[in-house]
Design an enzyme around this catalytic site. Structure first.
Site, short mmCIF file in Angstrom:
data_model
loop_
_atom_site.label_atom_id
_atom_site.label_comp_id
_atom_site.label_asym_id
_atom_site.label_seq_id
_atom_site.Cartn_x
_atom_site.Cartn_y
_atom_site.Cartn_z
N TYR A 98 -1.87 2.00 -6.55
CA TYR A 98 -0.56 1.83 -7.15
C TYR A 98 -0.62 1.97 -8.67
CZ TYR A 98 3.55 -0.72 -8.82
OH TYR A 98 4.68 -1.09 -9.49
N LYS A 195 7.56 -6.52 -0.62
CA LYS A 195 7.64 -5.40 0.31
C LYS A 195 7.82 -5.89 1.75
CE LYS A 195 6.78 -2.94 -3.42
NZ LYS A 195 6.33 -3.88 -4.46
#
Length: 386
Positions: A98, A195
């Site tokens: 990420y 998430k």
């Protein structure tokens, strides 16, 4: 009890006074002492809050760890975690991770004297070669964000253990429903709770779980000292979201596989990254350590000029940051999640200007495919007119 039961029961019977099935939200910032030198176990909410404790105990339980920690964001969790390291220390990290993590490692930790070497952690020989005498941790994403590369968690953990280093695994994409890194030898598991764990795109959260009490005590000291903890209202939202994680992850996965198969047959799509597809290079390893493939996939289109028309044409799918919610989201990593990574670096491991990332929601799969089909056709038509 099986994980589905543990998820559904999260927070139940945590209030012995009232028997509340839904855990109460304790907004109090301070707690009265029964007497001098005595405590109820709760003194100041930064240190410990009753609602946050339920969430922290839950993530520890789900990951088969001994202690959990809840933070104000995934990046706050990582920022606290890396405070374990000192100037002169060295880390080895997945080269396709990420962009926010890369930014923290490169722009903050490096100037503090903590250096990181990036390798394909799916290649254990490369991991072994990258480890230095001062290496203190391996930082692994599996599957990686966004090209879905797979790392042998147990293999990396064995390398780290031989060298006296920690193994840290970002488990955001899989969730503890599909993958439990601590069972495979990892020392720390990390989640952006924003998430899949929260699951509804309505709460910002980071979570850690550890399997060692001594490491847990170190992280508790850092969490309390730094103070970037999750508030009680958001802790309650996380607990509520976790209750349906099993159901959601099954639907995400069912839809993602169907969408990935459809995309792999589309003439305007040149590559699809999804560990459930037969040609995925890490499929066998992934199946050894995970019980499912998850709801994330990425795909490359034939030409970069198609990207903007696709993003402008989707109707059901939202062009938005983030992932893991019940709604399908599409993201352009080169301009969004991985923008801080130099182009030559990200392109070297597959994050090209033709790559789109799709968080497949729980809508009917045919509606998701229909939206992608009309967006790809709109892009094809616009590009051909040019």
């Amino acid at each position: 009890m099986r994980i589905e039961t543990r998820l559904a029961q999260a927070g139940n019977r945590k209030d012995p006074v009232t028997g509340a099935v839904s855990v109460p939200i304790h907004h109090s910032t301070t707690f009265a002492h029964p007497a001098l030198g005595q405590s109820t176990g709760f003194d100041y909410t930064r240190t410990l809050n009753p609602t946050r404790k339920v969430l922290e105990d839950t993530i520890a339980d789900l990951e088969n760890g001994v202690r959990g920690f809840a933070f104000a964001s995934g990046m706050a969790a990582i920022a606290c975690l890396v405070e374990l390291f000192e100037p002169g220390d060295h880390l080895v990290a997945s080269n396709d991770l990420y962009g926010g993590t890369y930014r923290l490692l490169e722009q903050i930790l490096r100037r503090k004297g903590i250096e990181t070497t990036y390798v394909d952690t799916g290649d254990l020989a490369a991991v072994e070669a990258a480890v230095q005498p001062n290496t203190k941790a391996l930082f692994v994403e599996t599957p990686t964000n966004p090209t879905m590369k797979i790392t042998d968690i147990a293999g990396c953990a064995a390398i780290a253990k031989r060298r006296g280093a920690l193994t840290i695994v970002d488990n955001t994409f899989m969730s503890p429903y599909f993958q439990r890194p601590l069972d495979l030898g990892a020392d720390v598991v990390l989640h952006s709770g924003t998430k899949y764990l929260g699951g509804h795109n309505d709460v910002l959260c980071g979570l850690l779980a550890v399997k060692d009490e001594q490491l847990g005590e170190k992280l508790f000291f850092l969490q309390n000292s730094i103070g970037a903890v999750l508030g009680p209202q958001d802790c309650w939202l996380m607990i509520r979201g976790l209750k349906t994680l099993a159901l959601r992850m099954e639907k995400h996965q069912e839809n993602a596989l169907l969408v990935a198969e459809w995309l792999s047959r589309h003439p305007q799509v040149t590559k699809v990254y999804y560990p459930g597809l037969p040609h995925h290079p890490g499929k066998h390893m992934h199946e050894k350590q995970s019980s499912g493939y998850g709801g994330m996939l990425s795909f490359e289109v034939a030409d970069e000029s198609m990207v903007e028309p696709i993003l402008g044409s989707v109707k059901l799918i939202s062009f938005a940051e983030s992932l893991g919610g019940v709604e399908s989201l599409i993201t352009y990593p080169a301009r969004q999640t991985h923008f801080d990574i130099p182009k030559e670096v990200r392109e070297a491991y597959g994050v090209t200007d033709r790559l789109l990332r799709l968080s497949v929601g729980i809508e009917h799969y045919q509606d998701i495919i229909a939206d992608l089909e009309q967006a790809l056709e709109a892009a094809r038509s616009e590009v051909s007119v040019r």
